[in-house]
Motif scaffolding. Sequence first.
Motif, PDB file in Angstrom:
ATOM      1  N   PRO A 309       0.310  -1.362  -0.024  1.00  0.00           N
ATOM      2  CA  PRO A 309      -0.061  -0.262   0.362  1.00  0.00           C
ATOM      3  C   PRO A 309       0.530   1.421  -0.271  1.00  0.00           C
ATOM      4  O   PRO A 309       1.526   0.972   0.169  1.00  0.00           O
ATOM      5  CB  PRO A 309      -0.818  -0.160   1.148  1.00  0.00           C
ATOM      6  N   SER A 310       0.668   2.008  -0.216  1.00  0.00           N
ATOM      7  CA  SER A 310       1.338   3.534  -0.684  1.00  0.00           C
ATOM      8  C   SER A 310       0.649   4.503   0.175  1.00  0.00           C
ATOM      9  O   SER A 310       1.623   4.973   0.759  1.00  0.00           O
ATOM     10  CB  SER A 310       0.550   4.238  -1.795  1.00  0.00           C
ATOM     11  N   SER A 311      -0.043   4.795   1.001  1.00  0.00           N
ATOM     12  CA  SER A 311      -0.716   5.220   2.420  1.00  0.00           C
ATOM     13  C   SER A 311      -1.473   5.300   3.526  1.00  0.00           C
ATOM     14  O   SER A 311      -2.409   4.172   2.438  1.00  0.00           O
ATOM     15  CB  SER A 311      -0.897   6.692   1.596  1.00  0.00           C
ATOM     16  N   PHE A 312      -1.165   5.630   4.274  1.00  0.00           N
ATOM     17  CA  PHE A 312      -2.370   5.119   5.455  1.00  0.00           C
ATOM     18  C   PHE A 312      -2.479   5.898   6.307  1.00  0.00           C
ATOM     19  O   PHE A 312      -2.610   7.567   6.277  1.00  0.00           O
ATOM     20  CB  PHE A 312      -1.074   4.244   6.426  1.00  0.00           C
ATOM     21  N   VAL A 313      -3.866   5.810   7.507  1.00  0.00           N
ATOM     22  CA  VAL A 313      -4.777   6.676   8.147  1.00  0.00           C
ATOM     23  C   VAL A 313      -4.307   5.994   9.525  1.00  0.00           C
ATOM     24  O   VAL A 313      -5.212   5.093   9.245  1.00  0.00           O
ATOM     25  CB  VAL A 313      -6.021   7.219   7.512  1.00  0.00           C
ATOM     26  N   LEU A 314      -4.398   6.230   9.803  1.00  0.00           N
ATOM     27  CA  LEU A 314      -3.787   5.868  11.751  1.00  0.00           C
ATOM     28  C   LEU A 314      -4.735   6.791  12.416  1.00  0.00           C
ATOM     29  O   LEU A 314      -4.306   8.305  12.497  1.00  0.00           O
ATOM     30  CB  LEU A 314      -2.685   5.566  12.014  1.00  0.00           C
ATOM     31  N   GLY A 315      -5.919   6.729  13.289  1.00  0.00           N
ATOM     32  CA  GLY A 315      -6.742   7.640  14.880  1.00  0.00           C
ATOM     33  C   GLY A 315      -8.042   7.625  14.540  1.00  0.00           C
ATOM     34  O   GLY A 315      -8.354   7.567  15.745  1.00  0.00           O
ATOM     35  N   PRO A 316      -8.666   8.026  13.493  1.00  0.00           N
ATOM     36  CA  PRO A 316      -9.950   7.819  13.115  1.00  0.00           C
ATOM     37  C   PRO A 316     -10.603   6.719  14.377  1.00  0.00           C
ATOM     38  O   PRO A 316     -10.670   5.929  13.056  1.00  0.00           O
ATOM     39  CB  PRO A 316     -10.701   7.786  12.378  1.00  0.00           C
ATOM     40  N   GLY A 317     -11.396   7.045  15.504  1.00  0.00           N
ATOM     41  CA  GLY A 317     -12.630   6.043  15.514  1.00  0.00           C
ATOM     42  C   GLY A 317     -11.658   4.755  16.154  1.00  0.00           C
ATOM     43  O   GLY A 317     -11.775   3.832  16.618  1.00  0.00           O
ATOM     44  N   PHE A 318      -9.476   5.271  15.935  1.00  0.00           N
ATOM     45  CA  PHE A 318      -8.923   3.624  16.708  1.00  0.00           C
ATOM     46  C   PHE A 318      -8.730   3.288  18.302  1.00  0.00           C
ATOM     47  O   PHE A 318      -8.746   2.213  18.478  1.00  0.00           O
ATOM     48  CB  PHE A 318      -8.025   4.696  15.824  1.00  0.00           C
ATOM     49  N   GLY A 319      -9.022   4.050  19.276  1.00  0.00           N
ATOM     50  CA  GLY A 319      -8.777   3.875  20.358  1.00  0.00           C
ATOM     51  C   GLY A 319      -7.154   4.785  20.604  1.00  0.00           C
ATOM     52  O   GLY A 319      -6.052   4.883  20.176  1.00  0.00           O
ATOM     53  N   VAL A 320      -7.208   4.957  21.655  1.00  0.00           N
ATOM     54  CA  VAL A 320      -5.934   5.521  22.872  1.00  0.00           C
ATOM     55  C   VAL A 320      -5.228   4.857  22.688  1.00  0.00           C
ATOM     56  O   VAL A 320      -5.314   4.209  24.009  1.00  0.00           O
ATOM     57  CB  VAL A 320      -6.366   6.790  22.965  1.00  0.00           C
ATOM     58  N   GLY A 321      -3.199   4.223  22.631  1.00  0.00           N
ATOM     59  CA  GLY A 321      -2.456   3.098  23.011  1.00  0.00           C
ATOM     60  C   GLY A 321      -1.887   3.275  22.797  1.00  0.00           C
ATOM     61  O   GLY A 321      -1.146   3.537  21.364  1.00  0.00           O
ATOM     62  N   GLU A 322      -1.063   1.362  23.264  1.00  0.00           N
ATOM     63  CA  GLU A 322      -0.020   0.878  22.710  1.00  0.00           C
ATOM     64  C   GLU A 322      -0.363   0.231  21.502  1.00  0.00           C
ATOM     65  O   GLU A 322       0.595   0.538  20.156  1.00  0.00           O
ATOM     66  CB  GLU A 322       0.369  -0.066  23.605  1.00  0.00           C
ATOM     67  N   LYS A 323      -1.327   0.371  21.257  1.00  0.00           N
ATOM     68  CA  LYS A 323      -1.397  -0.380  19.694  1.00  0.00           C
ATOM     69  C   LYS A 323      -1.608   0.366  18.587  1.00  0.00           C
ATOM     70  O   LYS A 323      -0.722   0.169  17.829  1.00  0.00           O
ATOM     71  CB  LYS A 323      -3.316  -1.096  19.492  1.00  0.00           C
ATOM     72  N   ALA A 324      -2.030   1.706  18.875  1.00  0.00           N
ATOM     73  CA  ALA A 324      -1.943   2.926  17.653  1.00  0.00           C
ATOM     74  C   ALA A 324      -0.838   3.260  17.582  1.00  0.00           C
ATOM     75  O   ALA A 324      -0.011   3.385  16.668  1.00  0.00           O
ATOM     76  CB  ALA A 324      -2.508   4.289  18.277  1.00  0.00           C
ATOM     77  N   ARG A 325       0.826   3.548  18.893  1.00  0.00           N
ATOM     78  CA  ARG A 325       1.636   3.387  18.190  1.00  0.00           C
ATOM     79  C   ARG A 325       2.438   2.794  18.174  1.00  0.00           C
ATOM     80  O   ARG A 325       3.720   2.979  17.041  1.00  0.00           O
ATOM     81  CB  ARG A 325       2.223   3.810  20.039  1.00  0.00           C
ATOM     82  N   ASP A 326       2.064   1.281  18.012  1.00  0.00           N
ATOM     83  CA  ASP A 326       2.854   0.336  18.036  1.00  0.00           C
ATOM     84  C   ASP A 326       2.751   0.072  15.982  1.00  0.00           C
ATOM     85  O   ASP A 326       4.141   0.344  15.353  1.00  0.00           O
ATOM     86  CB  ASP A 326       3.535  -1.262  18.274  1.00  0.00           C
ATOM     87  N   PHE A 327       1.580   0.633  16.017  1.00  0.00           N
ATOM     88  CA  PHE A 327       1.513   0.884  14.268  1.00  0.00           C
ATOM     89  C   PHE A 327       2.312   1.963  13.669  1.00  0.00           C
ATOM     90  O   PHE A 327       2.856   1.595  12.317  1.00  0.00           O
ATOM     91  CB  PHE A 327      -0.085   0.842  14.057  1.00  0.00           C
ATOM     92  N   ALA A 328       2.384   2.843  14.255  1.00  0.00           N
ATOM     93  CA  ALA A 328       2.473   3.813  13.598  1.00  0.00           C
ATOM     94  C   ALA A 328       4.063   3.859  13.892  1.00  0.00           C
ATOM     95  O   ALA A 328       4.840   4.256  12.337  1.00  0.00           O
ATOM     96  CB  ALA A 328       2.345   5.273  14.647  1.00  0.00           C
ATOM     97  N   LEU A 329       4.453   3.198  14.186  1.00  0.00           N
ATOM     98  CA  LEU A 329       5.892   3.487  14.377  1.00  0.00           C
ATOM     99  C   LEU A 329       6.703   1.986  13.480  1.00  0.00           C
ATOM    100  O   LEU A 329       7.908   2.054  12.902  1.00  0.00           O
ATOM    101  CB  LEU A 329       6.333   2.891  15.676  1.00  0.00           C
ATOM    102  N   ALA A 330       6.089   1.102  13.334  1.00  0.00           N
ATOM    103  CA  ALA A 330       6.388  -0.008  12.411  1.00  0.00           C
ATOM    104  C   ALA A 330       5.905   0.683  11.121  1.00  0.00           C
ATOM    105  O   ALA A 330       6.814   0.617  10.138  1.00  0.00           O
ATOM    106  CB  ALA A 330       5.214  -0.941  12.642  1.00  0.00           C
TER     107      ALA A 330
END
Length: 508
Positions: A309-330
């Motif tokens: 994939p070329s681009s990603f959106v992370l955040g809308p309705g996702f929830g705050v926490g470690e999982k979001a951080r892990d995906f973003a850093l990955a």
Amino acid sequence: MHNELLSPAEMAEADRLAIAEGPLDGYGLMRRAGAAVAAVVLARYPAATRVHVLCGPGNNGGDGYVVARLLQESGVDVAMWVSGEPRTGSDAALAATECRLERRPLSAFAADPGSLVVDALYGAGLSKPLSGDATRAVQVSTHLGLPVVAVDLPSGVSGESGDILGSAFRAATTVTFARKKPGHLLLPGREQCGEIVVADIGIGDEVIARIAPRTFENGPALWLATFPVPAVDAHKYRRGHASVFSGGPSATGAARLSALAAARSGAGAVTVLSPANAMQVNAAHLTSIMLRKADTAADLGAFLTDRRPSSFVLGPGFGVGEKARDFALALLGAGQARNTGVEGLVLDADGITSFRDEPEILFQAARGSGAPALVMTPHEGELGRLFPDIAEDEALSKLAKARAAAARANAIVIYKGADTVIAAPDGRAAINSNGAPWLATAGSGDVLAGIIAGLLAQGMPAFKAASAAVWVHAEAGSRFGPGLIAEDLPLVVVPVLRELVESGMAAR
């Protein structure tokens, strides 16, 4: 259309360069500026019973002396009120000498209903709060409801920040010269300007180019040359693949809004990345948009390898926490680990807030070699969570805050609001001026994030993709008007996109 914005210091430098190059000297530029203002007054306010010209001691006041003289020569009933005398030998002193009208002290300013005020007191260069006689003049004009024509910028509005310094005139028309200033577009100053007329007074484009402004008014002139126009032989993956992370079973709608916006904005393929327990919910609502399970970083890695994939959106309705951080850093580290084809990550809402306790981890990842472009879309509260010192610094304008945040994070920062600022780490910034109040509705930001991702997926450079998305989003909101809800936006952007694609094709 000229989209560069000049700070007061850059405008002063433009004046200096233009005078040095000739053929006009400083007084020649002043005469042209005054003539431009007088022409606006004559054309737009022919029924004014009297014109009150308020002149300060500097160059803004010098413009006012020219305005007063030209209006009197045109048969207009003019009263002139002055605050201080121009410096001896200055261009303003020359203008005052040529103007033979009686000069009355600003402290005695009085007017009648039906008259017009020309505000030539201070303009864009004001650096301290308006006070004394100038404040009283604002009060008199406001109490009588007099229309005001401001010279350069309504006195009391900072040309740098748009802040109101003490008090300020509220102009019906503002006549500025060569280029707009940030204060014309940043709130609350923008609301004080009324209609803005940019007059050509002889400062050429080559002079502006030598200054090399880094601030722009957002609009097609800034990014249309790079706006994606599909090739005749394009297939869906050549048009880019955008992906949006979904929240859990009760929070899937925001991701679908983003995904639909990415698809409408031209991405050839869009995938919603869903936790396993939300797959059925998402599947029930998706048709042309694909769906894939992504519960872990390993799931994400497999998706990157399989589908590139070329681009990603992370955040809308996702929830705050470690999982979001892990995906973003990955994702930010993916470019360093392998040739994944990821061009950009749009971090929105919960994705931003997830890093509030350790923002430097995010910034360090964004600075990594080969990291995809990071685009963040904070509103005021979210900016404060990642950049508390920047957000709390009252000496910084919204423009300066966005720039500082972008530089620190090595990211494109979209500082949202009615006067959204888009800033890049290299110092470029754009101020959006077509915002609509109808966009203040739940889910609107999710749609914006999707449009950005859709443009990134098609290979548009990150700063220009972010700027284009903000403008398209606002334009769609303005066209729809009252009654807009977020679900309307992905379809409402279609005619806006069609016009841009047609314009882009014609320009190429």
